[in-house]
Design an enzyme around this catalytic site. Structure first.
Site, PDB file in Angstrom:
ATOM      1  N   GLU A   1     -13.387   1.345  -4.357  1.00  0.00           N
ATOM      2  CA  GLU A   1     -14.345   2.781  -4.266  1.00  0.00           C
ATOM      3  C   GLU A   1     -13.935   3.311  -5.656  1.00  0.00           C
ATOM      4  O   GLU A   1     -12.631   4.456  -5.411  1.00  0.00           O
ATOM      5  CB  GLU A   1     -14.889   3.437  -3.482  1.00  0.00           C
TER       6      GLU A   1
ATOM      7  N   HIS B   1       1.188  -1.178   0.147  1.00  0.00           N
ATOM      8  CA  HIS B   1      -0.015   0.052   0.137  1.00  0.00           C
ATOM      9  C   HIS B   1       0.624   1.624   0.311  1.00  0.00           C
ATOM     10  O   HIS B   1       0.625   2.022   0.990  1.00  0.00           O
ATOM     11  CB  HIS B   1      -1.043   0.051   1.015  1.00  0.00           C
TER      12      HIS B   1
ATOM     13  N   TYR C   1     -13.082  10.489   3.617  1.00  0.00           N
ATOM     14  CA  TYR C   1     -13.370   8.673   2.938  1.00  0.00           C
ATOM     15  C   TYR C   1     -13.138   7.809   3.583  1.00  0.00           C
ATOM     16  O   TYR C   1     -13.883   6.704   3.210  1.00  0.00           O
ATOM     17  CB  TYR C   1     -12.787   9.164   1.882  1.00  0.00           C
TER      18      TYR C   1
HETATM   19 CA   LIG Z   1     -14.689   5.335   1.789  1.00  0.00          CA
END
Ligand SMILES: [Ca+2]
Length: 408
Positions: free
Chosen positions: A278, A183, A288
């Site tokens: 998303e 990541h 978010y």
């Molecule tokens: Ca999100």
């Protein structure tokens, strides 16, 4: 499903052009037909997931325009139509219009080529034609671990199709460092005023990932900086105590897709958990949700945290995928060669093995179309000719190819 993308690529090359789509699409029904990983989760509004396919899909033909390339991560067109590519192991090459890769560009800094890390995105400066300046992101080995960093340099090309980087300068470092190999993000996108958006990841493991919610941490964020790496004075947390001034938005997991739309607004697609990729239109200072609020489940099948998909003061994604597509690069299609795609986002899919076409209306996904390419797609760009170029990769390394998509 072909397991060996390079064999398919050769087949396509020998046929000169192969006509897609390879599978019949039904208008009005979603492209995704597999069962969701989180069947009990409900979208927050209609059309937030599994949007119907368009009534008529474009007949796309494909052609391999470059092959036998090292494992690529990103591609950008140079003004003369050649391609500048990053190879994950830490090399940069220019690919000629004949599809041949030039020698390795000299002076690329050392990268941590491990796991999901390596030489990542590349972007041309808005004034590239006069400055020759490029920006690139990479997993940087550091004394206290590693992290995503952004460097600028001047690309000095030579007559042999190679060249060197000059004036290499690391302008930004995601902090804190962490000793992991997952990541890192990342994408680099210039806004209309020359501001640089940098997307990163939250380093995946349980301990760092909660920092996606921490304004003092650079994990799981989008940053907005100047071309010399400073926070912009009108950033949402500039001047606020206990917050990194470079932050644009927070609560992200692993952002490997980003592009501006026709209005100059930044859109992103992030890798979510299992069943939680998303699409967002990240706005200044907004949250978010990750890892407190998300669609999808852990890879183990367990709930993420409390399994919450909606919460006050967190933003709903514009769209989500369950099962995931595993997004890579994305492009906004504003050319004329494929008129049906005008105004759509084109998102590369690693797991979905193709290009996901998102037809937008009023900032929502009206239709989701898929172009199957039977290869993990690592980046997607629109060429100067209006064709779409998809960069493939093979899991765990191996060669990459570049596939050109045109209207049949
Ligand atoms: Ca999100």
């Amino acid at each position: 499903m072909k397991r060996l993308p390079h064999i398919l690529a050769r087949t396509m090359l020998s046929l000169s052009v192969a006509t897609l789509p390879a599978f019949a699409q039904q208008a009005g029904t979603p492209a995704q037909t597999s069962a969701p990983n989180a069947p009990d989760q409900q979208p927050a509004f209609g059309g937030q997931t599994r949007a119907p396919q368009p009534a008529e899909t474009v007949n796309i033909q494909t052609e391999v325009v470059a092959e036998g390339l090292p494992h690529l991560w990103a591609m950008e067109f140079l003004p003369d139509g050649r391609m500048l590519v990053t190879a994950k192991q830490g090399a940069m090459h220019i690919i000629g219009t004949d599809g041949k890769a030039g020698p390795e560009i000299a002076n690329v800094p050392e990268v941590l080529a491990d796991g999901q890390g390596g030489l990542l995105d590349v972007a041309l400066a808005p004034d590239y034609e006069t400055s020759g300046k490029i920006f690139f992101s990479f997993s940087e080995p550091r004394d206290d671990g590693n992290g995503t960093s952004v460097a600028s340099a001047r690309l000095v090309a030579d007559e042999q199709g190679g060249g060197a980087l000059d004036d290499v300068s690391v302008i930004f470092r995601q902090t804190p460092s962490y000793d992991g190999n997952k990541h890192f993000g990342s994408r680099l996108v210039f806004g209309p005023e020359g501001q640089l958006y940098v997307t990163v990841g939250e380093r995946s493991d349980a301990e760092p990932r909660v920092q996606a919610q921490d304004l003092q941490s650079g994990l799981g964020k989008i940053f907005r900086i100047s071309q010399t790496g400073e926070a912009l004075p009108d950033n949402p947390f500039a001047g606020e105590d206990g917050a990194l001034p470079e932050i644009w938005s927070l609560g992200h997991r692993n952002l490997q897709s980003a592009a501006l739309d026709g209005q100059g607004r930044l859109w992103t697609v992030e890798h979510g958990p299992k069943g939680g990729d998303e699409l967002n239109l990240p706005e200044a200072g907004k949250n978010y949700g990750w890892p407190e609020v998300t669609y999808g489940v852990e890879y183990s099948g367990a709930a993420v945290g409390d399994g919450v998909t909606q919460m006050a003061n967190t933003e709903q994604p514009v769209y989500y995928w369950d099962p995931v597509i595993a997004p890579s690069g994305m492009a906004y299609y504003d050319a004329d060669a494929i008129p049906e795609w005008k105004g759509a986002f084109l998102v590369g899919g690693l797991v979905s093995q193709g290009v996901v076409v998102l037809h937008m209306e009023n900032d929502r996904v009206k239709h989701e179309e898929r172009v199957a390419l039977d290869a993990r797609i690592r980046d997607v760009k629109v060429g100067p000719d209006g064709a779409v170029y998809a960069v493939t990769e093979q899991r765990g390394g191996g060669n990459s190819t570049i596939i050109k998509l045109t209207k049949a």
